[in-house]
Scaffold this motif. Structure first.
Motif: not given
Length: 267
Positions: A83-87
């Motif tokens: 999944g995407p990295p944490d902002p």
């Protein structure tokens, strides 16, 4: 502030990464939550740019309008099974496609408008040298009727969309034009030469991702004003020797921005 070629590069990149597919859009920071919700999950039909403005056109007729201003920037990341990295930091808008994501931080403008709103933005802008549909006649007319300096007119986005401080200073040097000359003194041949050079130089910037303005035969001597940047003739070289004649490069403030020129080559 990023000049127009940066926005055109972003439009092309976002078209390749996200065009023709549903895009998840969010606002980790929260300041764009309502706008993000309006386009979240919709198909991005196309991304394009005009001057320093970026437009993401979503079905059915909603458009995310971005102006980076001084501090705005996109950062891209790949997507995998985790999944995407944490902002990180103040992410105004996050876009997630199939294989890539991008975060937008610090823009001057990030809003959802309709096609009528896009037309309203474009009505305030002059022709963009990087657009195939650009008609320089409107700029030619504005310049020819104005007593304002050509150095000021080149930075006026309602006259030349996308031209910023570097291209302004450098194109005037390349054509030996004093930036203080009024628009009324710029003849047709000079205007045509400026416009043609802007088209050529900004296309190079769009293709290479760097502003390249020094001709190969002049690309030697003192290093660039910043490591990793191509040399310039006069931009940010105040007090240094002109690469052509050796005279000290001068600078002054014009409408809140620093202007650079050679008093001998641009007499």
């Amino acid at each position: 502030m990023p000049e127009g070629h940066v926005l055109h590069r972003l439009a092309r990149l976002h078209q390749r990464r996200y065009g023709g597919q549903p895009v998840r859009v969010g606002s980790p920071q929260g300041r764009f939550s309502e706008g993000a919700a309006a386009v979240d999950g919709r198909v991005l039909r196309r991304a394009d740019a005009w001057g320093k403005h970026l437009f993401h056109h979503y079905e059915p007729g909603l458009v995310v309008h971005v102006h980076l201003g001084i501090y705005g920037a996109f950062s891209e990341f790949g997507l995998d099974g985790d999944g995407p990295p944490d902002p990180v930091g103040q992410v105004r808008m996050r876009m997630l496609g199939t294989d890539y994501g991008t975060d937008l931080r610090g823009p001057m403008v990030c809003e959802v408008i309709d096609e009528g709103g896009v037309a309203g933005v474009l009505d305030r802008l002059g022709p963009d040298p990087l657009r195939a549909d650009a008609d320089p006649e409107a700029a030619r007319t504005r310049v020819g009727r104005s007593r304002r300096s050509i150095g000021s007119l080149l930075m006026d986005q309602s006259v030349f969309a996308g031209v910023g401080n570097i291209y302004r200073s450098e194109v005037l040097f390349r054509h030996g034009i004093d930036p203080a000359r009024p628009g009324t003194s710029i003849d047709a041949a000079e205007f045509d030469a400026i416009w043609a050079d802007l088209v050529a130089l900004m296309k190079i910037g769009q293709r290479r991702g760097q502003i390249v303005v020094v001709r190969p035969e002049d690309d030697h001597g003192a290093p660039s004003y910043r490591a990793g940047r191509p040399r310039t003739y006069v931009y940010r070289r105040a007090g240094e020797a002109c690469r052509i004649c050796g005279s000290p490069v001068l600078t002054t403030e014009l409408e809140g921005r620093n202007l650079f020129w050679c008093p001998s080559c641009q007499s």
